[in-house]
Design an enzyme around this catalytic site. Structure first.
Site, PDB file in Angstrom:
ATOM      1  CG  HIS A 112      -1.999   1.049   1.127  1.00 33.99           C
ATOM      2  ND1 HIS A 112      -1.796   2.348   1.492  1.00 33.99           N
ATOM      3  CD2 HIS A 112      -3.275   0.975   0.680  1.00 33.99           C
ATOM      4  CE1 HIS A 112      -2.908   3.043   1.289  1.00 33.99           C
ATOM      5  NE2 HIS A 112      -3.812   2.231   0.798  1.00 33.99           N
TER       6      HIS A 112
ATOM      7  CG  LEU B 210      -9.610  -1.219   0.093  1.00 38.72           C
ATOM      8  CD1 LEU B 210      -9.034  -2.180  -0.932  1.00 38.72           C
ATOM      9  CD2 LEU B 210     -10.392  -0.110  -0.591  1.00 38.72           C
ATOM     10  CG  ASP B 211      -5.928  -0.452   1.363  1.00 35.62           C
ATOM     11  OD1 ASP B 211      -5.319  -1.324   0.728  1.00 35.62           O
ATOM     12  OD2 ASP B 211      -6.401   0.576   0.837  1.00 35.62           O
ATOM     13  CD  GLU B 212      -8.722  -0.985   7.757  1.00 36.67           C
ATOM     14  OE1 GLU B 212      -8.209  -1.284   8.844  1.00 36.67           O
ATOM     15  OE2 GLU B 212      -8.797   0.173   7.334  1.00 36.67           O
TER      16      GLU B 212
END
Length: 283
Positions: free
Chosen positions: A191, A226-228
């Site tokens: 990310h 998402l992105d976690e």
């Protein structure tokens, strides 16, 4: 002929004598410990261990049979890997190639214990780069209308190649919940920020606009949130008022490449164990 070497990773409820029990088991079966690390999570009451050992007394199948019987009373989740076996990997990429290029170079230089089986992209940009490394390149365009069909083809390739690792090297499509579930624990994303931070498009423009003094990158496992997903590695680079958006972008790309390479290396060496929403990394 050298003695076969293995990597054993395990987790279980913590109790007295676990290190003694594991080392005793390996001794009993002719294993010589070459590297060992363990961690007790007092918050969850779980014990984690990674052991690298040589063993000429049994083959892998026999070791697994003995391990199954040994692990049961301890409620132990374990995996055994042959150390000499490179990890079968598929890389996914879109139109930014810095992470892909870095991983391919490190792999060919012998710095990553990978067997890169395929590159999948929703664009054609890196066909020649893949060819230069003699890696099959699969161009699978993705639109809202074809997303399910495209992901079906992607997963087919991943399974055909027997991939134990899928690397999203700046692959800019959001994976469906279904594909995230299928790839749980074996897909790593990079990310373009120090999570949680500037999400969405043009993160370095957002960072520049806010006058940040640190920019960073985060490598994490892919989940449906998402992105976690559980974070494997992060790093930062300094920034100041003289930096342009182009400066931040270039420095950010370098940081992304380094962070992703570290995460891929540790995963491929079986140094990362999942601990709920977090990770244990035996560096």
């Amino acid at each position: 002929m050298s003695t076969p070497a293995y990597i054993l990773t395990l987790s279980c409820p913590d109790r007295l004598g676990l290190v003694h029990a594991v080392s005793g088991f390996l001794l009993e079966h002719g294993g010589n410990i070459e590297e060992a690390a363990q961690y007790n999570d007092h918050g969850t009451g779980l014990f984690f261990m990674r052991v690298q050992f040589a063993c000429g007394q049994h083959d892998a199948a026999t070791l697994r049979t003995h391990l199954t019987a040994f692990a049961e009373p301890y409620q132990m989740h374990w995996r055994l890997h042959a150390q000499a076996e490179p990890m079968k990997t598929v890389i996914m990429v879109s139109k930014e190639g810095h992470c892909l290029n870095d991983l391919l170079f490190r792999w060919k230089s012998g710095l990553l214990p990978l067997d890169i089986r395929a590159i999948i992209s929703n664009h054609r940009d890196f066909y020649q780069l893949a060819a230069g490394y003699n890696v099959p390149f699969h161009h699978i365009p993705v639109t809202a209308a074809t997303k399910a069909q495209a992901e079906g083809r992607q997963y087919e390739i991943i399974e055909q190649e027997g991939a134990d690792l899928v690397v999203l090297a700046r692959y800019m499509q959001v994976l469906s919940n279904d594909l995230c579930t299928k790839l749980a624990g074996r897909a790593i994303n990079i990310h373009h920020s120090f999570l949680p931070s500037f999400k969405g498009a043009k993160p370095y423009y957002q960072a520049h606009d806010r006058g940040v003094k640190l920019i960073g990158a985060t490598a994490h496992y892919v989940t449906a949130d998402l992105d976690e997903g559980p974070i494997i590695e992060q790093d930062v680079a300094r920034a100041d008022h003289t930096d342009t958006v182009e400066d931040l972008t270039a420095r950010g790309r370098d940081t992304e490449s380094l962070v992703l390479a570290r995460a891929v290396k540790w995963h491929s060496e079986h140094r990362v164990l999942l601990n709920g929403h977090r990770t244990v990394v035996f560096r």
